[in-house]
Design a protein around this motif. Sequence first.
Motif, mmCIF file in Angstrom:
data_model
loop_
_atom_site.group_PDB
_atom_site.id
_atom_site.type_symbol
_atom_site.label_atom_id
_atom_site.label_comp_id
_atom_site.label_asym_id
_atom_site.label_seq_id
_atom_site.Cartn_x
_atom_site.Cartn_y
_atom_site.Cartn_z
ATOM 1 N N ARG A 51 4.615 12.227 4.148
ATOM 2 C CA ARG A 51 4.081 11.201 3.114
ATOM 3 C C ARG A 51 5.102 10.652 2.638
ATOM 4 N N GLU A 52 6.110 11.341 2.085
ATOM 5 C CA GLU A 52 7.528 10.628 1.651
ATOM 6 C C GLU A 52 8.048 9.747 2.689
ATOM 7 N N ALA A 53 8.322 10.544 3.819
ATOM 8 C CA ALA A 53 9.081 9.682 4.979
ATOM 9 C C ALA A 53 8.117 8.329 5.149
ATOM 10 N N VAL A 54 7.006 8.427 5.235
ATOM 11 C CA VAL A 54 6.322 7.158 5.386
ATOM 12 C C VAL A 54 6.297 6.131 4.290
ATOM 13 N N ARG A 55 5.938 6.841 3.000
ATOM 14 C CA ARG A 55 6.074 5.865 1.958
ATOM 15 C C ARG A 55 7.609 5.063 1.672
ATOM 16 N N SER A 56 8.664 5.648 2.033
ATOM 17 C CA SER A 56 9.857 5.215 2.009
ATOM 18 C C SER A 56 10.369 4.287 3.140
ATOM 19 N N GLY A 57 9.501 4.263 4.180
ATOM 20 C CA GLY A 57 9.575 3.416 5.255
ATOM 21 C C GLY A 57 10.506 3.920 6.332
ATOM 22 N N GLN A 88 -5.217 15.875 6.993
ATOM 23 C CA GLN A 88 -5.170 15.417 5.607
ATOM 24 C C GLN A 88 -4.464 14.031 5.506
ATOM 25 N N LEU A 89 -3.461 13.903 6.282
ATOM 26 C CA LEU A 89 -2.770 12.576 6.094
ATOM 27 C C LEU A 89 -3.492 11.285 6.951
ATOM 28 N N ILE A 90 -4.096 11.832 7.949
ATOM 29 C CA ILE A 90 -5.000 10.916 8.527
ATOM 30 C C ILE A 90 -6.317 10.378 7.635
ATOM 31 N N ALA A 91 -6.822 11.345 7.037
ATOM 32 C CA ALA A 91 -8.130 11.205 6.115
ATOM 33 C C ALA A 91 -7.516 10.220 4.996
ATOM 34 N N GLU A 92 -6.203 10.485 4.480
ATOM 35 C CA GLU A 92 -5.726 9.516 3.562
ATOM 36 C C GLU A 92 -5.195 8.287 3.933
ATOM 37 N N GLY A 93 -5.139 8.130 5.085
ATOM 38 C CA GLY A 93 -4.720 6.989 5.820
ATOM 39 C C GLY A 93 -3.396 6.412 5.849
ATOM 40 N N TRP A 94 -2.516 7.660 6.047
ATOM 41 C CA TRP A 94 -1.238 7.294 6.236
ATOM 42 C C TRP A 94 -0.687 7.509 7.763
ATOM 43 N N LEU A 95 -1.574 8.395 8.311
ATOM 44 C CA LEU A 95 -1.300 8.486 9.826
ATOM 45 C C LEU A 95 -2.887 8.083 10.531
ATOM 46 N N THR A 96 -2.580 7.974 11.884
ATOM 47 C CA THR A 96 -3.776 7.644 12.527
ATOM 48 C C THR A 96 -3.931 8.530 13.780
ATOM 49 N N GLY A 97 -5.107 8.762 14.155
ATOM 50 C CA GLY A 97 -5.064 9.615 15.580
ATOM 51 C C GLY A 97 -6.217 9.254 16.454
ATOM 52 N N ALA A 98 -5.797 9.227 17.687
ATOM 53 C CA ALA A 98 -6.744 8.769 18.892
ATOM 54 C C ALA A 98 -6.504 9.533 20.082
ATOM 55 N N HIS A 99 -7.214 9.781 20.696
ATOM 56 C CA HIS A 99 -7.350 10.799 21.983
ATOM 57 C C HIS A 99 -6.481 10.060 22.754
#
Length: 494
Positions: A51-57, A88-99
Amino acid sequence: MVIRDEAHAAGDRSTRGSSDDGRAGVRSGLDLHLDLPGAGGVGRSLEAALREAVRSGRLTAGTRLPGTRSLSADLGLSRGTVVQVYTQLIAEGWLTGAHGSGTRVAAVLPESGIGEAAGHGPVEPRAAPLGDLRPGRPDAGTFPRADWASSVRRVMSTMESEQMGYPDPAGMPALRLAVADYVSRTRGVWASAGSTVITAGFTQALALLARTFHRLGARRAATENPGFVLHRELLAAAGIASVPLAVDADGADPSGLPDDTGFALLTPAHQHPWGVVLAPGRRSAFIERARRNDAYVIEDDYDGEFRYDQQPVGAMQALAPDRVIYAGSTSKTLAPGVRLGWLVVPAPLRDPLLQTIRETGSAPPVIDQLVLADLFSGGGYDRHVRRARLGYRRRRHELAERLAAVTDTPLTGVAAGLHTLLPVASASAERELVATAGRAGLLLHGLHTAGYWHPTGEERPAALVIGYASPPQHAWRRALDALVSLVSPAGAIG
């Protein structure tokens, strides 16, 4: 801890072996550099670190993360723990997952300003859901890949080793000769290889010219109003103030040109953004003032090849090669990413400009210059421009027809270039249209929202600046439908 992933990047199962910390696993190529302090459990630590790696850019939008098997092997965790963290991070919107495409950093993140602290600036979606109709962009999907690749192969098989040394600051002789021939026969420019200087596009060319003029004593320059805000910023960065010139149906008005301006920056063939052509009498007036005041005109011929209702208007430079600096580039014909352009420079300015280029070390790469020279000499460049001209002419005609069906307001400017203007009632109405379109995923610019006016003022005319060349062909109709819906009386977009 450094975490690497190669299973996504290579899919090569033959690379299995011991990882950097001695554990068996998949050797990998993506360095994540996650800090796992261990407090609160390994799952919580991994979740917080990602989460921090994404938040910081540090992990930017669209970055593909390691697969759960690879990551769990590298960290010595159970795969279930990693799956739970990703979920959890997909649910929060930080990540996305697609087949089929794995787990990626989300394009639109759940907090505003993410990435700014790391110097990345606000994160934009990689592609608008409805389309991108911002001006100044060609359809990059039409880039002549096959011709370019053929030119690369010819250049790499024939170029001499000595050509890989430090280049001439004016540019490779082969490209200067090819450009001089091209602009002479297509734009009527008085040019030779000796008067031509190769640059990394017009933005760099203007920055170099501004710095050169400042060293020669210029402190003020005239710029069209409305005009491109970046150009005024480049001049200001070189210590040159912009004096606005009013633009009407005949183009920029030379009557507002002060005698102490070192040069005037004009777009005579297709004023940006208003879309009008500089009238013959005004061309002569600008040149007369330049001669009288020992000043110059920079002619930004940014899209002069694209005229659809008649033959393109010839370059202003032919009227006064001693007072007009002609500028062109590949940004609208090929793609902005090519980063190659040219100047045809009057003799008194050549040495001062080359001194600036040497000081800044800004000569474009040799191989790119030779490839473009080959594309010119082999006819590939001309063929591509003809194809592009036909495609953009069709788009502009379709745009005009579709808008005429929903609004009585006609498009402004001549049928040329890669953009057109649709006037709207007021600055506030323009902002609302641009904002409404943006919320729906249609990217638009307006005269006020994109900073064309200087100084700004609510009383100034408002308009949407529509870049009809921008969308790839498969997305053009979708973007056009969205625009028509936006400006229709019902205003269905949003």
